[in-house]
Design an enzyme around this catalytic site. Structure first.
Site, mmCIF file in Angstrom:
data_model
loop_
_atom_site.group_PDB
_atom_site.id
_atom_site.type_symbol
_atom_site.label_atom_id
_atom_site.label_comp_id
_atom_site.label_asym_id
_atom_site.label_seq_id
_atom_site.Cartn_x
_atom_site.Cartn_y
_atom_site.Cartn_z
ATOM 1 N N HIS A 475 78.905 64.138 -15.154
ATOM 2 C CA HIS A 475 77.700 64.932 -14.874
ATOM 3 C C HIS A 475 77.215 64.683 -13.446
ATOM 4 O O HIS A 475 76.249 63.965 -13.236
ATOM 5 C CB HIS A 475 76.590 64.542 -15.848
ATOM 6 C CG HIS A 475 75.400 65.489 -15.838
ATOM 7 N ND1 HIS A 475 74.383 65.410 -14.909
ATOM 8 C CD2 HIS A 475 75.071 66.518 -16.636
ATOM 9 C CE1 HIS A 475 73.466 66.332 -15.154
ATOM 10 N NE2 HIS A 475 73.863 67.016 -16.196
ATOM 11 N N PHE A 476 77.844 65.266 -12.441
ATOM 12 C CA PHE A 476 79.004 66.134 -12.470
ATOM 13 C C PHE A 476 80.117 65.442 -11.695
ATOM 14 O O PHE A 476 79.821 64.771 -10.699
ATOM 15 C CB PHE A 476 78.686 67.482 -11.803
ATOM 16 C CG PHE A 476 77.765 68.332 -12.588
ATOM 17 C CD1 PHE A 476 78.272 69.199 -13.534
ATOM 18 C CD2 PHE A 476 76.403 68.268 -12.394
ATOM 19 C CE1 PHE A 476 77.424 70.017 -14.252
ATOM 20 C CE2 PHE A 476 75.555 69.071 -13.122
ATOM 21 C CZ PHE A 476 76.060 69.952 -14.058
#
Length: 560
Positions: A475-476
């Protein structure tokens, strides 16, 4: 279907809305006017590299370049070292600022309605990707090949798209998937597309309307924002660039009411097949006109008009064919996909070995379920001295900066192991399972928390977030940030622990996420408890960035 350039220059489309950027809607005529103004300024350049954040400026630039007879070069990133490495491939480089400057200086054009437009087969493009050697590899295509693929894809998706549907992009238009779905497809079909760069759900979820077509990647669908449960329902959700797991597909379907449509392909081939993962047994269906076969090594071969004409194209994807469908079973080379981007493990290793701090290194994916890039490295004497001084976290960050001179964010390792000797078996080989075993230690679940001060019902906490904190996982990839739902959970947990308020919060109001929180950050969590009104205000902030997020937690008294 009318071609990309023809549709942009069709006088009948002049007043038709085509692009949304910020609060403004641009018509086809608006875009055509800027193309007309930019084109004369490009006529002396034969190879033009274009890298833009704005999809509107990108569209204007590539069309003007093709009209001027130039070949468009699509750099994979705008990193300076990367651009230096491919500088022999282009004569002119244009980014957002350069395009705006040239448009501002351009004179208003005269009537160009009688101009001869270039044939799509003469509109040349060059993309860059990593081959099995890890070297940057140019891939030449023509607009005609791209248009041929769109003609195939449009017949599949048109029955599922309502009138007036917009194309909303979260992925970059610099790569083949984003170019096709975010730029060329809407122009050829007359659908409105969004031009603002919006790589995170938080940046665009408030703008989704019923029937929209979302252009996403596995990175987005594996990290859905909780508020997406309340947005209008899209008609289609596309994902490409890497495999999407069944859990993410199911969660997307439940939250957005639409099962994602995955597109399998590559820069070299364009689209090959599609699937919707309704269960773990979902298979890939070749696009209309695409033939598939296997070579002797079990790797997929494909043939279609938009790929290599009558010739077969050999991939490195291991596959099993069952009738008219197939399944995929990994790759035979050392190029991996990390959330939509092809990363050469060999290139990452070479960049590290060039450092005076590293003697040897191996890059790998430590876990199939966790697509973060990892590195096992043997440090030089200078590197070992530095590791002793600054620790593993800061050492990893320093080496990441070395790689970042050449590679995009997705290629920057997030997991590091520094060893005296690389593990090997009795034959002297370095099997993957031995390398992966070095990453099996548990990663931290919570930040390091220190109470800075407390004044009755007001508390300030200092939080240091380790780079390998579990919540940064995926993430991410390439640009990890702390999920908003985790920030909210920590605030609730600390309020319940320190103030003795109920753990179950009845309502969260005025919730705002202003700036992302990155790995290694040190920040403050400010909690202010108002017992009379049964609420706690929270605020995350840091000296470097100011406010990150804030909100109000409300609870109800337990019923008797």
């Amino acid at each position: 279907m009318i071609g990309f350039i023809e549709n942009l220059h069709n006088p009948k489309n002049a007043t038709v809305a085509l692009c949304i950027e910020g609060d403004r809607v641009f018509s086809t005529g608006d875009l055509r006017s800027d193309i007309d103004r930019l084109c004369p300024a490009l006529s002396a350049s034969s190879r033009i590299a274009i890298h833009c954040q704005s999809a509107r400026l990108f569209l204007i630039a590539i069309t003007a370049a093709w009209r001027a007879g130039a070949t468009v070069i699509f750099p994979a990133t705008d990193r300076s070292a990367y651009l230096d490495g491919i500088s022999d491939q282009f004569d002119l480089y244009l980014d957002d600022a350069a395009i705006r400057e040239r448009l501002a200086a351009a004179a208003t054009t005269t009537n160009t309605s009688n101009m001869t437009l270039p044939a799509a087969s003469n509109c040349r493009a060059v993309f860059f990707t990593s081959g099995s050697t890890g070297d940057v590899k140019p891939v030449a295509k023509t607009l005609a090949l791209i248009e041929a693929e769109i003609t195939v894809q449009e017949q599949l998706w048109r029955p599922q798209i309502p009138a007036g549907a917009r194309i909303v992009g979260l992925v970059s238009h610099q790569h083949i998937y984003g170019l096709i779905f975010r730029i060329v497809w809407p122009v050829m079909t007359g659908r409105i597309f969004t031009a603002d760069s919006a790589p995170y759900w938080e940046m665009m979820q408030g703008d989704i309307v019923t029937g929209d077509i979302l252009i996403t990647s596995p990175a987005h669908l594996k990290n859905l924002h909780p508020d997406l449960a309340n947005v209008p329902r899209p008609s289609l959700i596309f994902s490409s660039g890497g495999p999407l797991d069944v859990a993410a597909a199911s969660e997307t379907t439940a939250m957005l009411g639409t099962c994602p449509t995955e597109i399998f392909g590559s820069t070299e081939t364009g689209g090959i097949a599609h699937r919707r993962q309704l269960d773990a047994q979902s298979v890939w269906h070749p696009l209309p006109g695409v033939e598939v076969a296997l070579n002797d090594a079990g790797c997929l071969r494909v043939r279609a008009a938009h790929i290599a004409g009558d010739d077969w194209y050999q991939t490195e994807d291991i596959a099993k064919i069952d009738g008219a469908t197939f399944t995929l079973h990994g790759r035979a080379d050392r190029v991996v996909k990390i959330e939509g981007k092809r990363i050469s493990l060999g290139a990452v290793e070479r960049h590290l070995r060039q450092s005076s701090l590293v003697e040897d290194a191996i890059a790998l994916i430590p876990e199939e379920s966790d697509r973060r890039l990892g590195v096992v490295a043997i440090l030089s004497p200078a590197g070992r001295d530095m590791l002793a001084d600054i620790g593993r976290f800061r050492m990893g960050r320093k080496l990441r900066r070395e790689i970042a001179k050449f590679e995009d964010d997705a290629a920057l390792p997030q997991r590091w192991r520094f060893v005296d000797q690389l593990p090997s078996d009795s034959q002297g080989k370095r099997p993957l399972h031995l390398l992966r075993s070095l990453f099996t230690d548990m990663e931290p679940l919570t930040p390091e928390i220190v109470i800075q001060n407390r004044d009755d019902d007001r508390i300030n906490l200092s939080l240091r977030l380790p780079a390998d904190l579990l919540y940064f996982r995926g993430h991410f990839p390439g640009m990890p940030i702390l999920p908003g739902v985790v920030q909210l959970h920590w605030a609730i947990h600390q309020a319940a622990t320190l103030f003795g308020v109920p753990v179950t919060i009845s309502e969260v109001t005025q919730l705002k996420y202003r700036k992302p929180i990155a790995p290694g950050s040190t920040l403050m969590l400010e909690l202010d408890c108002d017992r009379d009104n049964r609420k706690v205000k929270f605020r995350y902030h840091s000296d470097a960035e100011g406010d990150h997020s804030s909100g109000i937690l409300k609870w109800r008294e337990a019923s008797t």
